[in-house]
Design a protein around this motif. Structure first.
Motif, PDB file in Angstrom:
ATOM      1  N   SER A  38       0.831  -1.206   0.000  1.00 23.51           N
ATOM      2  CA  SER A  38       0.000   0.000   0.000  1.00 23.51           C
ATOM      3  C   SER A  38       0.866   1.257   0.000  1.00 23.51           C
ATOM      4  O   SER A  38       1.970   1.273   0.544  1.00 23.51           O
ATOM      5  CB  SER A  38      -0.910   0.009   1.230  1.00 23.51           C
ATOM      6  OG  SER A  38      -0.123   0.167   2.394  1.00 23.51           O
ATOM      7  N   PRO A  39       0.347   2.336  -0.599  1.00 24.66           N
ATOM      8  CA  PRO A  39       1.111   3.587  -0.572  1.00 24.66           C
ATOM      9  C   PRO A  39       1.373   4.067   0.854  1.00 24.66           C
ATOM     10  O   PRO A  39       2.440   4.616   1.131  1.00 24.66           O
ATOM     11  CB  PRO A  39       0.219   4.576  -1.331  1.00 24.66           C
ATOM     12  CG  PRO A  39      -0.974   3.845  -1.792  1.00 24.66           C
ATOM     13  CD  PRO A  39      -0.887   2.416  -1.375  1.00 24.66           C
ATOM     14  N   GLU A  40       0.427   3.801   1.750  1.00 28.39           N
ATOM     15  CA  GLU A  40       0.607   4.229   3.144  1.00 28.39           C
ATOM     16  C   GLU A  40       1.831   3.530   3.744  1.00 28.39           C
ATOM     17  O   GLU A  40       2.659   4.171   4.389  1.00 28.39           O
ATOM     18  CB  GLU A  40      -0.645   3.892   3.978  1.00 28.39           C
ATOM     19  CG  GLU A  40      -1.907   4.641   3.563  1.00 28.39           C
ATOM     20  CD  GLU A  40      -2.545   4.132   2.271  1.00 28.39           C
ATOM     21  OE1 GLU A  40      -2.305   2.957   1.908  1.00 28.39           O
ATOM     22  OE2 GLU A  40      -3.263   4.910   1.610  1.00 28.39           O
ATOM     23  N   ALA A  41       1.905   2.219   3.532  1.00 31.80           N
ATOM     24  CA  ALA A  41       3.031   1.463   4.091  1.00 31.80           C
ATOM     25  C   ALA A  41       4.345   1.921   3.470  1.00 31.80           C
ATOM     26  O   ALA A  41       5.362   2.074   4.159  1.00 31.80           O
ATOM     27  CB  ALA A  41       2.826  -0.031   3.845  1.00 31.80           C
ATOM     28  N   VAL A  42       4.312   2.159   2.170  1.00 33.64           N
ATOM     29  CA  VAL A  42       5.547   2.552   1.476  1.00 33.64           C
ATOM     30  C   VAL A  42       6.012   3.921   1.975  1.00 33.64           C
ATOM     31  O   VAL A  42       7.191   4.125   2.294  1.00 33.64           O
ATOM     32  CB  VAL A  42       5.329   2.550  -0.047  1.00 33.64           C
ATOM     33  CG1 VAL A  42       6.495   3.194  -0.767  1.00 33.64           C
ATOM     34  CG2 VAL A  42       5.111   1.119  -0.542  1.00 33.64           C
TER      35      VAL A  42
ATOM     36  N   THR B 143      13.672   6.226   0.696  1.00 28.27           N
ATOM     37  CA  THR B 143      13.637   6.898  -0.602  1.00 28.27           C
ATOM     38  C   THR B 143      12.997   5.938  -1.610  1.00 28.27           C
ATOM     39  O   THR B 143      13.295   4.752  -1.623  1.00 28.27           O
ATOM     40  CB  THR B 143      15.057   7.298  -1.017  1.00 28.27           C
ATOM     41  OG1 THR B 143      15.552   8.199  -0.013  1.00 28.27           O
ATOM     42  CG2 THR B 143      15.081   7.978  -2.368  1.00 28.27           C
ATOM     43  N   ARG B 144      12.100   6.486  -2.447  1.00 20.50           N
ATOM     44  CA  ARG B 144      11.284   5.649  -3.314  1.00 20.50           C
ATOM     45  C   ARG B 144      11.720   5.798  -4.774  1.00 20.50           C
ATOM     46  O   ARG B 144      11.854   6.922  -5.264  1.00 20.50           O
ATOM     47  CB  ARG B 144       9.812   6.039  -3.146  1.00 20.50           C
ATOM     48  CG  ARG B 144       9.356   5.895  -1.690  1.00 20.50           C
ATOM     49  CD  ARG B 144       7.949   6.394  -1.456  1.00 20.50           C
ATOM     50  NE  ARG B 144       7.801   7.832  -1.490  1.00 20.50           N
ATOM     51  CZ  ARG B 144       7.927   8.646  -0.430  1.00 20.50           C
ATOM     52  NH1 ARG B 144       8.252   8.146   0.754  1.00 20.50           N
ATOM     53  NH2 ARG B 144       7.756   9.943  -0.548  1.00 20.50           N
ATOM     54  N   VAL B 145      11.927   4.666  -5.416  1.00 25.69           N
ATOM     55  CA  VAL B 145      12.421   4.649  -6.800  1.00 25.69           C
ATOM     56  C   VAL B 145      11.433   3.882  -7.664  1.00 25.69           C
ATOM     57  O   VAL B 145      11.169   2.704  -7.414  1.00 25.69           O
ATOM     58  CB  VAL B 145      13.807   3.976  -6.884  1.00 25.69           C
ATOM     59  CG1 VAL B 145      14.323   3.999  -8.323  1.00 25.69           C
ATOM     60  CG2 VAL B 145      14.802   4.649  -5.946  1.00 25.69           C
ATOM     61  N   TYR B 146      10.879   4.565  -8.651  1.00 30.78           N
ATOM     62  CA  TYR B 146       9.929   3.946  -9.582  1.00 30.78           C
ATOM     63  C   TYR B 146      10.667   3.564 -10.861  1.00 30.78           C
ATOM     64  O   TYR B 146      11.352   4.391 -11.462  1.00 30.78           O
ATOM     65  CB  TYR B 146       8.807   4.945  -9.891  1.00 30.78           C
ATOM     66  CG  TYR B 146       7.836   4.484 -10.947  1.00 30.78           C
ATOM     67  CD1 TYR B 146       6.941   3.454 -10.695  1.00 30.78           C
ATOM     68  CD2 TYR B 146       7.803   5.094 -12.198  1.00 30.78           C
ATOM     69  CE1 TYR B 146       6.043   3.036 -11.669  1.00 30.78           C
ATOM     70  CE2 TYR B 146       6.904   4.680 -13.174  1.00 30.78           C
ATOM     71  CZ  TYR B 146       6.025   3.653 -12.903  1.00 30.78           C
ATOM     72  OH  TYR B 146       5.134   3.233 -13.859  1.00 30.78           O
TER      73      TYR B 146
ATOM     74  N   GLU C 162       0.086   8.988  -4.973  1.00 28.38           N
ATOM     75  CA  GLU C 162      -0.034   8.119  -3.794  1.00 28.38           C
ATOM     76  C   GLU C 162       1.321   7.656  -3.259  1.00 28.38           C
ATOM     77  O   GLU C 162       1.535   7.634  -2.052  1.00 28.38           O
ATOM     78  CB  GLU C 162      -0.897   6.910  -4.144  1.00 28.38           C
ATOM     79  CG  GLU C 162      -2.351   7.302  -4.400  1.00 28.38           C
ATOM     80  CD  GLU C 162      -3.229   6.143  -4.822  1.00 28.38           C
ATOM     81  OE1 GLU C 162      -4.451   6.317  -4.858  1.00 28.38           O
ATOM     82  OE2 GLU C 162      -2.681   5.047  -5.129  1.00 28.38           O
ATOM     83  N   TYR C 163       2.202   7.232  -4.148  1.00 24.24           N
ATOM     84  CA  TYR C 163       3.500   6.689  -3.705  1.00 24.24           C
ATOM     85  C   TYR C 163       4.595   7.749  -3.693  1.00 24.24           C
ATOM     86  O   TYR C 163       5.615   7.585  -3.048  1.00 24.24           O
ATOM     87  CB  TYR C 163       3.927   5.530  -4.609  1.00 24.24           C
ATOM     88  CG  TYR C 163       3.118   4.270  -4.433  1.00 24.24           C
ATOM     89  CD1 TYR C 163       3.516   3.279  -3.530  1.00 24.24           C
ATOM     90  CD2 TYR C 163       1.950   4.054  -5.166  1.00 24.24           C
ATOM     91  CE1 TYR C 163       2.778   2.118  -3.365  1.00 24.24           C
ATOM     92  CE2 TYR C 163       1.206   2.897  -5.008  1.00 24.24           C
ATOM     93  CZ  TYR C 163       1.619   1.932  -4.111  1.00 24.24           C
ATOM     94  OH  TYR C 163       0.887   0.779  -3.955  1.00 24.24           O
TER      95      TYR C 163
END
Ligand SMILES: [Zn+2]
Length: 537
Positions: free
Chosen positions: A82-86, A92-95, A193-194
């Motif tokens: 889930s976006p909340e958990a992430v 740091t988030r990598v798409y 979201e993410y």
């Protein structure tokens, strides 16, 4: 064999192979890179690859036009996808995205291989600072429209590949701002979201025969935050270029095509376009690290898959090593106040101060025995050539960022599109007389040719101060929010990638009349804030 004979030999352990689970292979690997994975095979692969891995979660980032769920694998120390958990992980988030152009399909195969490697425990250190969001097959509908005649000059896969457009015949890499495709809305929703700090989009080149296995691009829009531009151009891209050269011997450089001098055009190495309809430019306009990767069309499909994988691995290595700095840089760009500043509404190429060395390449023709067409295959020849490069953009026209735009109620579609990007809007609860600016149109030019399902327009005119009574229900779009540059680019009438440019307002633009979207004058914002937050409808 008689038992007695066996006893004469020491008992050997069973061969190791027999104890291993069958290795999960991509269709490309199983076919010696003659074929590429179909949607169902991708879904099978991502379903299998996450099994037994508490740090890998399969989810869907949205839907294609034909209703295929777009798969996304979340990799990292998070309890679920889930976006909340992430976001709660604080990492740091990598798409990472493959297959936006489904004929340029090495990125899909590379990301599947990366997922398998992660499931086998490779790169486990990445989880210390990162969460990866891996979407190997974005244009899933295009991926299913396989033909051996698609991209005939590209070196394979010989057994055919998908098409560039989605099922609506829209190019998804022209749709990031206007959001006509469900895939683009899915991606914008994923961004909201993410909120990935880094977004990598994998393609394959067309055009120039150069000496690189892969070319790349940072965000090119001249309004890209300087901090993001500098980190990518001066540090990340040079670092990953060195790493791939040292580890694998292959060259990478800024995306470009060698152009001869023609008319007012100087000869040089030219990148593509600064507008935010393109993925890397869109990410930059959102204050994020957008990176485009273009595997070389005339390298073999296997080589393109390899170089796409190595490119992504090195980007993630760098991001892992600079995770906090990159997240802080992105967030800091969100905080920059732009109201009252000037931002570009149109862009033009910027020439490098000095000529640079570009590696040009050569190709040989090779028959695709199934299509009967000639493909091109790169040779090892690399010819250094000195030329100016044009791999960044500068402003060609500026406008001042207003405190707020006002959308009349009959333009709800524009409001919904802004909100799909994550833009926050307010509603004027009752009629109010306000000092505003209106853009009086001098002339309108409409393209006679349909492009991406729309007839593009350009207006000339100028803003002037006036007083207007705005109806209750008028939508307010304040610019003191992180997506100010997206709002500005969509709503400024002279913007080269806005709603006007895309032909969203054909019945609303006439010479001598005002553009229906008004903007607040300098004094408007304080007056609005005196009333406190407006009710969000
Ligand atoms: Zn492409």
């Amino acid at each position: 064999m008689p038992l007695i004979a066996l006893a004469a030999f020491p008992i050997l352990p069973a061969p190791i192979q027999a104890q291993e689970a069958p290795r999960l292979l991509t269709r490309a690997e199983r076919s010696d890179f003659q074929e590429t994975s179909r949607y169902d095979e991708v879904m099978h692969f991502v379903t299998e690859v996450v099994k037994g891995r508490p740090d890998m979660h399969l989810t869907t980032m949205g839907y294609t036009f034909e209703g295929r769920p777009i798969p996304m694998v979340v990799v990292g120390r998070v309890p679920d996808a889930s976006p909340e958990a992430v976001r709660a992980s604080g990492k740091t988030r990598v798409y990472l995205q493959g297959g936006i152009h489904a004929g340029e399909i090495a990125g899909k195969e590379a990301l599947l291989i990366l997922l398998r490697e992660l499931s086998q425990g490779r790169h486990s250190q990445w989880a210390d600072s990162l969460v990866l969001l891996v979407a190997p097959l974005y244009n899933a509908d295009g991926n299913e429209r396989v033909s051996v005649l698609n991209r005939p000059r590209q070196h394979g896969p010989l057994g055919g590949m998908g098409q560039r457009a989605n099922a609506q015949e829209l190019d998804l890499n022209r749709d990031h701002l206007k959001l006509d495709a469900p895939e683009s809305r899915s991606l914008a929703k994923m961004f909201v979201e993410y909120d990935p700090h880094v977004a990598v989009d994998l393609h394959t080149t067309n055009g120039t025969r150069h000496g690189y296995h892969l070319t790349y691009s940072p965000p090119l829009h001249p309004a890209t935050p300087r901090s993001i531009d500098a980190l990518l151009r001066n540090r990340l891209l040079p670092a990953i270029t060195r790493a791939v050269k040292e580890k694998h011997g292959w060259d990478m450089y800024h995306y470009g095509n060698a152009m001869q001098a023609r008319g007012s055009l100087e000869a040089g190495w030219y990148t593509f376009d600064h507008r935010a309809r393109f993925s890397n430019n869109y990410a930059g306009l959102r204050n994020r690290f957008g990176i485009l990767g273009e595997a070389y069309s005339y390298a073999t499909f296997k080589e393109r898959t390899e170089v796409s994988l190595w490119f992504v691995e090195e980007i993630v290595h760098f991001t892992h090593a600079h995770a906090t700095e990159m997240a802080v840089t992105a967030r800091a760009a969100d905080e920059v106040a732009l109201v009252g500043e000037s931002l570009p509404v149109r862009g033009t190429f910027r020439r490098s101060p000095e000529p640079v060395t570009i590696l040009m390449g050569e190709t040989e023709e090779e028959l695709n025995p199934y299509s009967g067409r000639m493909m091109l295959r790169r040779t090892e020849a690399q010819t250094p050539q000195e030329m100016y490069e044009f791999v960044s953009f500068q402003s060609a026209e500026w406008e001042r960022v207003p405190p707020v735009y006002f959308l009349p109620q009959n333009l709800q579609d524009l409001r919904l599109r802004l909100e799909a990007h994550g833009v926050e809007t307010l509603v004027l609860p009752e009629a109010a007389s306000l000092e505003v600016e209106e853009f009086v149109v001098d002339s309108v030019t409409t393209s006679p040719r349909e492009y991406q399902g729309r007839f593009e327009q350009e207006v000339m005119g100028s803003w002037r101060a006036t007083t207007r009574t705005l109806e209750g229900g008028t939508v307010l779009v304040p610019l003191d929010q992180p997506l100010a540059k997206v709002i500005f680019t969509l709503l400024e009438p002279r913007s080269d990638d806005g709603f006007v440019a895309w032909g969203f307002l054909p019945g609303n633009l006439r010479a001598g009349e005002p553009y229906p979207v008004l903007r607040g004058s300098r004094g408007t914002a304080p007056r609005l804030s005196l009333h406190g937050p407006m009710p969000d409808s």
